[in-house]
Design an enzyme around this catalytic site. Sequence first.
Site, short mmCIF file in Angstrom:
data_model
loop_
_atom_site.label_atom_id
_atom_site.label_comp_id
_atom_site.label_asym_id
_atom_site.label_seq_id
_atom_site.Cartn_x
_atom_site.Cartn_y
_atom_site.Cartn_z
N GLN A 91 0.86 -1.20 0.00
CA GLN A 91 0.00 0.00 0.00
C GLN A 91 0.89 1.24 0.00
OE1 GLN A 91 -3.52 -0.61 2.97
NE2 GLN A 91 -1.90 -1.97 3.64
N HIS A 109 -1.60 1.22 -4.21
CA HIS A 109 -2.00 2.62 -4.02
C HIS A 109 -1.12 3.59 -4.81
CE1 HIS A 109 -4.22 1.60 0.03
NE2 HIS A 109 -4.89 1.22 -1.04
N CYS A 117 -0.99 12.15 -15.96
CA CYS A 117 -1.68 13.29 -16.56
C CYS A 117 -3.17 12.97 -16.64
CB CYS A 117 -1.12 13.59 -17.95
SG CYS A 117 -2.02 14.92 -18.78
N CYS A 120 -4.48 13.28 -20.53
CA CYS A 120 -4.27 12.26 -21.57
C CYS A 120 -4.02 10.87 -20.99
CB CYS A 120 -3.11 12.66 -22.51
SG CYS A 120 -1.47 12.56 -21.74
N CYS A 136 2.47 18.38 -19.12
CA CYS A 136 2.62 16.95 -19.42
C CYS A 136 3.57 16.81 -20.61
CB CYS A 136 1.25 16.35 -19.74
SG CYS A 136 1.34 14.68 -20.38
C1 BJW Z 1 4.62 -0.61 12.73
C2 BJW Z 1 5.74 0.15 13.00
C3 BJW Z 1 6.95 -0.53 12.98
C4 BJW Z 1 4.07 1.47 13.11
N1 BJW Z 1 6.99 -1.83 12.70
N2 BJW Z 1 4.66 -1.92 12.47
C5 BJW Z 1 -15.52 -1.27 2.38
C6 BJW Z 1 -15.97 -0.91 3.63
C7 BJW Z 1 -15.82 0.40 4.08
C8 BJW Z 1 -15.22 1.37 3.28
C9 BJW Z 1 -14.78 1.01 2.04
C10 BJW Z 1 -14.93 -0.29 1.61
N3 BJW Z 1 -14.39 -0.37 0.36
C11 BJW Z 1 -13.90 0.84 0.01
C12 BJW Z 1 -14.12 1.71 1.00
C13 BJW Z 1 -13.74 3.14 1.00
C14 BJW Z 1 -12.28 3.41 1.27
C15 BJW Z 1 -11.97 2.92 2.68
O1 BJW Z 1 -11.36 1.89 2.91
N4 BJW Z 1 -12.32 3.70 3.68
C16 BJW Z 1 -12.00 3.33 5.06
C17 BJW Z 1 -11.33 4.50 5.75
C18 BJW Z 1 -13.21 2.79 5.74
N5 BJW Z 1 -11.38 2.79 0.29
C19 BJW Z 1 -11.15 3.34 -0.87
O2 BJW Z 1 -11.70 4.38 -1.22
C20 BJW Z 1 -10.18 2.64 -1.80
N6 BJW Z 1 -10.76 2.48 -3.08
C21 BJW Z 1 -11.72 1.57 -3.34
O3 BJW Z 1 -12.11 0.78 -2.50
O4 BJW Z 1 -12.15 1.59 -4.62
C22 BJW Z 1 -13.29 0.81 -4.97
C23 BJW Z 1 -14.30 1.70 -5.63
C24 BJW Z 1 -13.93 2.90 -6.17
C25 BJW Z 1 -14.86 3.71 -6.78
C26 BJW Z 1 -16.15 3.29 -6.84
C27 BJW Z 1 -16.53 2.07 -6.31
C28 BJW Z 1 -15.59 1.27 -5.71
C29 BJW Z 1 -8.92 3.47 -2.03
C30 BJW Z 1 -8.11 3.62 -0.80
C31 BJW Z 1 -6.95 4.56 -1.06
C32 BJW Z 1 -6.10 4.80 0.18
N7 BJW Z 1 -5.21 5.87 -0.04
C33 BJW Z 1 -4.27 6.25 1.01
C34 BJW Z 1 -3.64 7.64 0.66
C35 BJW Z 1 -3.01 7.69 -0.73
C36 BJW Z 1 -1.57 7.28 -0.75
C37 BJW Z 1 -0.69 8.15 0.14
O5 BJW Z 1 -0.89 9.35 0.23
O6 BJW Z 1 0.26 7.59 0.73
O7 BJW Z 1 -3.30 5.22 1.16
S1 BJW Z 1 -5.02 6.37 2.64
C38 BJW Z 1 -3.62 5.75 3.50
O8 BJW Z 1 -4.05 4.55 4.21
C39 BJW Z 1 -2.61 5.30 2.43
C40 BJW Z 1 -2.20 3.94 2.95
O9 BJW Z 1 -1.69 3.13 1.90
C41 BJW Z 1 -3.48 3.42 3.55
C42 BJW Z 1 -3.27 2.31 4.56
O10 BJW Z 1 -2.55 2.77 5.69
P1 BJW Z 1 -1.56 1.79 6.45
O11 BJW Z 1 -0.44 1.44 5.57
O12 BJW Z 1 -2.32 0.68 7.05
O13 BJW Z 1 -0.98 2.77 7.58
P2 BJW Z 1 -1.53 3.06 9.06
O14 BJW Z 1 -0.87 4.29 9.55
O15 BJW Z 1 -3.01 3.03 9.11
O16 BJW Z 1 -1.03 1.80 9.91
C43 BJW Z 1 0.34 1.59 10.18
C44 BJW Z 1 0.49 0.36 11.04
O17 BJW Z 1 1.88 0.09 11.21
C45 BJW Z 1 -0.11 0.51 12.46
O18 BJW Z 1 -0.88 -0.66 12.77
C46 BJW Z 1 1.11 0.62 13.37
O19 BJW Z 1 0.91 0.01 14.64
C47 BJW Z 1 2.14 -0.16 12.59
N8 BJW Z 1 3.51 0.27 12.84
N9 BJW Z 1 5.32 1.48 13.26
C48 BJW Z 1 5.79 -2.48 12.49
N10 BJW Z 1 8.11 0.14 13.24
#
Ligand code: BJW
Length: 238
Positions: A91, A109, A117, A120, A136
């Site tokens: 991710q 992600h 772009c 296009c 672009c």
């Molecule tokens: C350590 C540590 C160490 C710390 N060692 N561990 C079903 C149900 C409900 C909602 C939805 C659903 N399906 C879709 C949704 C909507 C939505 C969603 O999930 N919302 C929720 C908030 C409920 N999802 C979407 O919109 C996704 N698209 C989609 O489903 O499309 C289908 C569709 C589209 C259109 C029409 C119809 C269907 C897209 C999701 C995009 C996420 N984007 C982001 C930001 C962009 C990228 C960026 O800027 O970087 O991606 S959000 C952000 O969260 C980022 C990450 O990749 C993502 C996940 O976060 P991650 O990696 O889990 O980080 P943290 O901080 O949450 O956790 C870190 C962990 O590490 C913690 O547990 C710590 O304890 C641990 N940790 N230090 C080991 N040293």
Amino acid sequence: MTKLDSIVILTGAGLSAESGLATFRDADGIWAKYDYREVATPEGYARNPGRVHEFYNSRRRDILKATPNAAHMALARLEQQHQGHVLIVTQNIDHLHEAAGSRNLIHMHGELLKAKCSRCGTRCDYREDLSVATACAACGETGGMRPDVVWFGEMPYQMQRIHEALATADLFISIGTSGNVYPAAGFVASAIEAGAHTVELNLEPSEGASHFAEAVNGPATLVVPAFVERLLGTRHTA
Ligand code: BJW
């Protein structure tokens, strides 16, 4: 775990935390400082593209300074030395898996060192700051260049390939992700349905920890190399 022909590994921000990159939902994480609706949705970008560019320009500069840690290196070693198939689905939008040597990798992600772009559709490598004035290289238009990352409400990349891999996985490992964001948070259920053994490696139990058959808690740079050693040191039968 008797058979390990296919391993699927999901990684999240916790994997890169010890490389100095911020996580999202920890107390000092990115979402404690920024409203995700303003910087990580198409609607936020339409309202104020300059603010979104500023957010990602700053993160791109951080990413360019970061280097892979022992956990990234261990996963690359697993791919090189394991007899079966290893797929990493990250991710993370950083390039630290590639920098460590991982090759069979999906950035579901997107990638911050790429731009897209919206006029296009061309995607290209991009390491500089972006702005509304960036043109672009393919179509020459300005105002359409955005980071090639997947925002809330957008479809993650390569979902069909991910689902195919999960459907035949023998082992699913989730590392450093809170399990808050779908569809990634649902991968453990698909892996269980496929009969895979499931393991969570995370600093602390995640939201979805109870779904996993096995969990090891601790910093990624300690628990991931130890788990990889365990996998490479164990003889598995087909
Ligand atoms: C350590 C540590 C160490 C710390 N060692 N561990 C079903 C149900 C409900 C909602 C939805 C659903 N399906 C879709 C949704 C909507 C939505 C969603 O999930 N919302 C929720 C908030 C409920 N999802 C979407 O919109 C996704 N698209 C989609 O489903 O499309 C289908 C569709 C589209 C259109 C029409 C119809 C269907 C897209 C999701 C995009 C996420 N984007 C982001 C930001 C962009 C990228 C960026 O800027 O970087 O991606 S959000 C952000 O969260 C980022 C990450 O990749 C993502 C996940 O976060 P991650 O990696 O889990 O980080 P943290 O901080 O949450 O956790 C870190 C962990 O590490 C913690 O547990 C710590 O304890 C641990 N940790 N230090 C080991 N040293």
